[in-house]
Design a protein around this motif. Structure first.
Motif, PDB file in Angstrom:
ATOM      1  N   ALA A 126      32.109  25.245  64.458  1.00  0.00           N
ATOM      2  CA  ALA A 126      31.255  23.974  64.453  1.00  0.00           C
ATOM      3  C   ALA A 126      31.738  22.839  64.915  1.00  0.00           C
ATOM      4  N   GLU A 127      33.141  22.789  64.363  1.00  0.00           N
ATOM      5  CA  GLU A 127      33.570  21.279  65.170  1.00  0.00           C
ATOM      6  C   GLU A 127      33.873  21.301  66.449  1.00  0.00           C
ATOM      7  N   TYR A 128      34.331  22.687  66.988  1.00  0.00           N
ATOM      8  CA  TYR A 128      34.355  22.933  68.509  1.00  0.00           C
ATOM      9  C   TYR A 128      33.130  22.549  69.216  1.00  0.00           C
ATOM     10  N   MET A 129      32.104  23.106  68.707  1.00  0.00           N
ATOM     11  CA  MET A 129      30.674  22.909  69.304  1.00  0.00           C
ATOM     12  C   MET A 129      30.141  21.395  69.192  1.00  0.00           C
ATOM     13  N   PHE A 130      30.396  20.941  68.073  1.00  0.00           N
ATOM     14  CA  PHE A 130      29.827  19.632  67.694  1.00  0.00           C
ATOM     15  C   PHE A 130      30.449  18.342  68.015  1.00  0.00           C
ATOM     16  N   LYS A 131      31.695  18.541  68.097  1.00  0.00           N
ATOM     17  CA  LYS A 131      32.729  17.422  68.486  1.00  0.00           C
ATOM     18  C   LYS A 131      33.228  17.666  69.889  1.00  0.00           C
ATOM     19  N   THR A 132      33.997  18.602  70.214  1.00  0.00           N
ATOM     20  CA  THR A 132      34.640  18.823  71.429  1.00  0.00           C
ATOM     21  C   THR A 132      33.578  19.009  72.592  1.00  0.00           C
ATOM     22  N   LEU A 133      32.648  19.829  72.200  1.00  0.00           N
ATOM     23  CA  LEU A 133      31.699  20.026  73.346  1.00  0.00           C
ATOM     24  C   LEU A 133      30.304  19.220  73.186  1.00  0.00           C
ATOM     25  N   GLY A 134      30.177  18.481  72.403  1.00  0.00           N
ATOM     26  CA  GLY A 134      29.233  17.271  72.159  1.00  0.00           C
ATOM     27  C   GLY A 134      27.717  17.970  71.999  1.00  0.00           C
ATOM     28  N   GLY A 135      27.877  19.303  71.279  1.00  0.00           N
ATOM     29  CA  GLY A 135      26.664  19.742  70.795  1.00  0.00           C
ATOM     30  C   GLY A 135      26.280  21.005  71.569  1.00  0.00           C
ATOM     31  N   LEU A 136      27.064  21.242  72.857  1.00  0.00           N
ATOM     32  CA  LEU A 136      26.707  22.301  73.556  1.00  0.00           C
ATOM     33  C   LEU A 136      27.165  23.567  72.758  1.00  0.00           C
ATOM     34  N   ARG A 137      26.617  24.661  73.215  1.00  0.00           N
ATOM     35  CA  ARG A 137      26.843  26.028  72.496  1.00  0.00           C
ATOM     36  C   ARG A 137      28.191  26.595  73.262  1.00  0.00           C
ATOM     37  N   CYS A 138      29.069  27.278  72.643  1.00  0.00           N
ATOM     38  CA  CYS A 138      30.370  27.855  73.323  1.00  0.00           C
ATOM     39  C   CYS A 138      29.976  29.001  74.049  1.00  0.00           C
ATOM     40  N   GLY A 139      29.790  30.205  73.302  1.00  0.00           N
ATOM     41  CA  GLY A 139      29.333  31.314  73.742  1.00  0.00           C
ATOM     42  C   GLY A 139      30.517  32.348  74.119  1.00  0.00           C
ATOM     43  N   LEU A 140      31.780  32.095  74.229  1.00  0.00           N
ATOM     44  CA  LEU A 140      32.775  32.884  74.503  1.00  0.00           C
ATOM     45  C   LEU A 140      32.923  34.198  73.933  1.00  0.00           C
ATOM     46  N   CYS A 141      32.681  34.038  72.728  1.00  0.00           N
ATOM     47  CA  CYS A 141      32.685  35.440  71.982  1.00  0.00           C
ATOM     48  C   CYS A 141      31.548  36.183  72.469  1.00  0.00           C
ATOM     49  N   VAL A 142      30.443  35.728  72.978  1.00  0.00           N
ATOM     50  CA  VAL A 142      29.255  36.691  73.405  1.00  0.00           C
ATOM     51  C   VAL A 142      29.813  37.123  74.526  1.00  0.00           C
ATOM     52  N   ARG A 143      30.226  36.613  75.624  1.00  0.00           N
ATOM     53  CA  ARG A 143      30.608  36.882  76.919  1.00  0.00           C
ATOM     54  C   ARG A 143      31.720  37.794  76.906  1.00  0.00           C
ATOM     55  N   ALA A 144      32.707  37.721  75.834  1.00  0.00           N
ATOM     56  CA  ALA A 144      33.574  38.728  75.792  1.00  0.00           C
ATOM     57  C   ALA A 144      33.282  40.012  75.333  1.00  0.00           C
ATOM     58  N   CYS A 145      32.120  40.052  74.659  1.00  0.00           N
ATOM     59  CA  CYS A 145      31.853  41.584  73.850  1.00  0.00           C
ATOM     60  C   CYS A 145      31.088  42.481  75.051  1.00  0.00           C
ATOM     61  N   PRO A 146      31.836  43.586  75.054  1.00  0.00           N
ATOM     62  CA  PRO A 146      31.688  44.511  76.104  1.00  0.00           C
ATOM     63  C   PRO A 146      30.208  45.346  75.832  1.00  0.00           C
ATOM     64  N   LYS A 147      29.515  44.813  74.664  1.00  0.00           N
ATOM     65  CA  LYS A 147      28.385  45.712  74.188  1.00  0.00           C
ATOM     66  C   LYS A 147      27.237  45.268  75.160  1.00  0.00           C
TER      67      LYS A 147
END
Length: 228
Positions: A207-228
């Protein structure tokens, strides 16, 4: 409403309006020891069913990450808006049939509102767990729902109702996705180390990464990394 007939009718209406996933979880599933979240009974005392709705997230928005985080976030919000319309129409159909229904928020924070508890970051109920109980998928190490057709690339919402719709078959799969134990790509991809190989998650780091570092944007890197 008769369980089988009206569940099938709700499914048909939802799919016709654009939903890609539809399932029903019986309320007693939220009493299982494996579930550590909040119960729908806390805000609807006579609740008997949880309807889960999902739409697939276009993979183009995911493949553009991390540079395309604005586009990814906007795409997720469009999915949320679509689900809200579908859920609202289904809730109205249920109430016209003589029952009560309310719509569960898609996530903890969006459109400037906080829906989850700020301390625990827990929502009123876990839509992911409801989806698992409805046999729509199971959990990944990244704590996302892994579906058969779309992997983790889904957006979900839920309707809690006092109509007894019946959940049909019990989940045919384990709680944790079978492919996760030999993968761990999401663990390696997380920029803040929020996931662990033992299946634990530090929600505050995420949450801190998305709401502080990214200013509210969603990260999504765990979704992108998933091979399913």
């Amino acid at each position: 409403m008769s369980q089988a007939k009206d569940t099938d009718r709700l499914r048909a209406v939802a799919l016709d309006m654009g939903a890609d996933l539809f399932g029903v979880a019986e309320i007693d599933r939220f009493q299982n020891q494996e579930y550590t979240g909040n119960s729908p009974l806390a805000f609807m005392e006579r609740a008997r069913s949880v309807i889960v709705l999902g739409v697939a997230v276009p993979r183009g928005s995911i493949e553009s990450l991390p540079k395309g985080r604005a586009e990814y976030t906007n795409t997720l919000m469009a999915g949320t808006a679509t689900l809200r319309i579908i859920a609202f129409r289904l809730a109205r159909f249920i109430e016209k049939s003589g029952y009560r229904a309310t719509i569960v928020p898609s996530e903890g924070s969006e459109f400037g509102y906080w829906y989850a508890d700020r301390e625990t970051l827990m929502a009123d109920i876990s839509i992911k767990y409801a989806a698992y109980c409805a046999d729509l998928g199971n959990y990944g190490i990244n704590h996302l729902l892994i579906t058969d057709e779309f992997g983790p690339c889904v957006r979900m919402t839920a309707i809690v109702t006092d109509a007894a719709l019946g959940g049909g078959e019990r989940p045919s799969r384990p709680l944790l996705h079978e492919g996760c134990s030999d993968c761990m790509q999401c663990v390696a991809a997380c920029p803040v180390g929020a996931f662990s190989a033992d299946g634990t998650i530090d929600r505050h780091r995420c949450a801190e990464y998305m709401f502080k570092t990214l200013g509210g944007l969603r990260c999504g890197l765990c979704v992108r990394a998933c091979p399913k």
